[in-house]
Scaffold this motif. Structure first.
Motif, PDB file in Angstrom:
ATOM      1  N   UNK A 519      34.446  31.389  46.301  1.00  0.00           N
ATOM      2  CA  UNK A 519      34.827  32.497  45.455  1.00  0.00           C
ATOM      3  C   UNK A 519      35.326  34.054  45.784  1.00  0.00           C
ATOM      4  N   UNK A 520      35.548  33.451  47.471  1.00  0.00           N
ATOM      5  CA  UNK A 520      36.737  34.650  48.036  1.00  0.00           C
ATOM      6  C   UNK A 520      38.548  34.113  47.082  1.00  0.00           C
ATOM      7  N   UNK A 521      38.659  33.187  46.852  1.00  0.00           N
ATOM      8  CA  UNK A 521      40.054  32.588  45.841  1.00  0.00           C
ATOM      9  C   UNK A 521      39.848  33.023  44.402  1.00  0.00           C
ATOM     10  N   UNK A 522      38.335  33.467  44.031  1.00  0.00           N
ATOM     11  CA  UNK A 522      38.431  34.223  43.125  1.00  0.00           C
ATOM     12  C   UNK A 522      39.415  35.746  42.544  1.00  0.00           C
ATOM     13  N   UNK A 523      39.078  35.968  43.406  1.00  0.00           N
ATOM     14  CA  UNK A 523      39.601  37.328  43.616  1.00  0.00           C
ATOM     15  C   UNK A 523      40.607  38.017  43.203  1.00  0.00           C
ATOM     16  N   UNK A 524      41.160  38.792  43.297  1.00  0.00           N
ATOM     17  CA  UNK A 524      42.260  38.695  42.701  1.00  0.00           C
ATOM     18  C   UNK A 524      42.862  40.180  42.483  1.00  0.00           C
ATOM     19  N   UNK A 525      44.119  41.115  41.913  1.00  0.00           N
ATOM     20  CA  UNK A 525      44.444  42.237  41.985  1.00  0.00           C
ATOM     21  C   UNK A 525      46.000  42.624  41.419  1.00  0.00           C
ATOM     22  N   UNK A 526      45.005  43.273  40.022  1.00  0.00           N
ATOM     23  CA  UNK A 526      46.062  42.588  38.459  1.00  0.00           C
ATOM     24  C   UNK A 526      46.527  44.189  38.932  1.00  0.00           C
ATOM     25  N   UNK A 527      47.993  44.179  38.749  1.00  0.00           N
ATOM     26  CA  UNK A 527      48.570  45.287  37.989  1.00  0.00           C
ATOM     27  C   UNK A 527      49.474  45.576  37.102  1.00  0.00           C
TER      28      UNK A 527
END
Length: 537
Positions: A519-527
């Motif tokens: 799950x931790x590798x599914x988070x992302x930061x979208x700019x």
């Protein structure tokens, strides 16, 4: 006095002569040429009974100062005098008298640091230095005086005495206790007395000793110094707390600290990669149990925390920058003159001092503008195309930072808060990335669903990853890739030690075996970046 409310109001009650008490205040910013009779009449018109008004003169130059002592008759409305802001068409300020800065001197033993009421030493004469009271001295006027402190030819209360000057010097320039011991190894001695006839008070016998005196002198006054910008509104209040021998002061600053924006970097400093590898190897434990998806999530979380802490511990902080004062002497001199003129004007508030301060400030402003223009001209003439400095300066000047466009909600209102802006982006992305139902074929959808629901054919398990393959693919990572949610960059991953690569290989094989992605590798930061020459809507 306490029942009348004088003590609670903060006014100072003092003896004004013949044992009578009065309320004493100070008027500030009133011109010294103002007649005291007019000042007294103006105060009495307000509703206060004035006993005496005295102009204050400088103790050295004897020049009249814009300060007046006013003795008021004790009354219940004495505290209202501090609310007066103007009399005789002049802005004034009413204050309490300042405490005397002179060191108290005992009239019994002539020493400094205490008074007669708290003295238990034998009396010393102020005139001849003998062991008797000053009132019982039989010295004639023709006989020279003898100081009881330094044995010089002057009275003990003479302000030019070497003992008094030394105490005043210590009071003005206090030093720490260790520094004081180095410079003054011996304690302050008693005033010279005849040990054969000396007998301390409240004691029956006296023993002659060569030990230094433990007598204490006046303590150094505590000073509160604060360097606060003029743009901040402050208020200083004396708490008057009797729980300590110091007077606590409360400084209230009317401002709000700026919100610290979280940096998008794991560390702001350079990293010692050798120390990073050694620290991460010590934190990594290869004894893993990866039998269920929750174990994979725990292992990924542990690896992420270990990498982040190892980067923080291996950061090399640069030395503090040394700020150089490059202003020439012909500019630093007007700066000091302007500051001195400003202090004088803030103290006196005279129009002439204000004009002098404005003249110096305008002159300094022109000097600084000329120096800045000259410095920029020298910088521009030093640019050259050989070393690339001209190209760097041109790129810096031509770099235009376009402000981000404003966003509107669905109802046409402006999106001001971060929450409103994020909701607009969320709805935009949700509406943009939708399945294209108009191009889907029902037969194709049925074919895909039947293929997914059918059982898999018998096949050997997938081949596990080896540490060499993981290390080979890590080395091929591009260094320009932006980090993810955990801020771990490609440079950090390339410097992982062998033990961490083995740990990462075990996680990859467990993911392949259990068909589970952490799950931790599914988070992302979208700019979201606005493309050039595109409308903001």
């Amino acid at each position: 006095m306490r029942n009348m409310g004088i003590k609670q109001s903060g006014t100072k009650v003092s003896r004004c002569g013949a044992g009578e008490e009065c309320c004493e205040v100070v008027l500030r910013n009133l011109h010294p040429s103002t007649p005291v009779s007019e000042i007294s009449a103006a105060i009495e018109e307000i509703g206060h009974s004035v006993r005496q008004v005295t102009n204050i003169i400088h103790h050295q130059t004897k020049i009249p100062l814009p300060l007046f002592f006013v003795d008021l008759e004790i009354d219940e409305n004495n505290s209202d005098i501090f609310d007066v802001t103007s009399i005789l068409y002049t802005k004034i300020k009413v204050e309490e008298p300042h405490k005397q800065r002179q060191i108290p001197q005992c009239l019994n033993c002539q020493s400094y640091g205490h008074t007669k009421s708290y003295c238990s030493y034998s009396p010393r004469c102020v005139k001849c230095g003998g062991n008797h009271l000053s009132t019982n001295c039989s010295k004639s006027r023709e006989t020279p005086a003898t100081c009881a402190l330094c044995n010089a030819n002057h009275p003990a209360n003479y302000k030019g005495c070497t003992v008094y000057k030394e105490l005043q010097q210590r009071r003005r320039h206090p030093v720490s206790s260790n520094h004081a011991r180095l410079q003054h190894p011996q304690q302050p001695q008693h005033p010279p007395v005849d040990q054969s006839n000396y007998q301390p008070a409240n004691q029956e016998t006296s023993h002659t000793t060569n030990k230094p005196s433990t007598r204490s002198y006046a303590n150094v006054t505590d000073i509160f110094v604060a360097k606060i910008p003029n743009s901040l509104h402050t208020q200083t209040q004396n708490l008057l707390d009797p729980c300590s021998d110091h007077s606590p002061v409360l400084l209230s600053v009317n401002c709000q600290p700026p919100d610290k924006i979280n940096s998008s970097m794991l560390s702001q400093y350079r990293t010692d990669w050798e120390k990073f590898g050694h620290t991460l190897s010590e934190k990594t434990d290869l004894k893993l149990c990866l039998k269920k998806p929750s174990d994979i999530d725990d292992a990924v979380n542990l690896l992420t925390n270990n990498i982040q802490s190892a980067v923080w511990e291996s950061a090399i902080q640069p030395p503090p920058r040394k700020t150089e004062f490059n202003l020439p002497i012909h500019i630093r001199t007007p700066i000091s003159l302007k500051r001195r003129a400003r202090a004088i004007w803030q103290h006196s508030r005279y129009p002439s001092d204000k004009r002098h301060y404005n003249t110096l400030a305008l002159k300094l402003k022109r000097l600084l503008a000329s120096h800045k223009s000259e410095a920029y001209a020298n910088y521009a003439s030093s640019l050259s195309h050989n070393d690339g400095s001209l190209w760097k300066a041109s790129r810096k000047l031509l770099r235009i930072h376009n402000p981000p466009p404003t966003l509107r909600n669905d109802d046409g209102t402006w999106a001001l808060s971060d929450q409103d802006k994020s909701n607009i982006f969320m709805n935009h992305l949700e509406n943009t990335f939708q399945p294209h139902y108009n191009i889907l074929s029902p037969s194709k959808i049925q074919e895909v669903e039947s293929s997914l629901n059918s059982p898999l054919q018998m096949s050997p398990p997938p081949r596990a990853f080896s540490p060499g393959e993981v290390h080979f693919n890590i080395k091929k990572l591009s260094g320009k890739k932006s980090p993810g949610f955990d801020l771990i960059t490609a440079e950090v991953i390339k410097n992982l030690p062998k033990k961490s690569i083995l740990f990462l290989t075990q996680i990859f094989n467990a993911m392949l075996r259990l068909s589970y992605f952490p799950i931790l590798w599914k988070y992302s930061t979208i700019i979201l970046i606005l493309k050039p020459k595109k409308p903001p809507d």
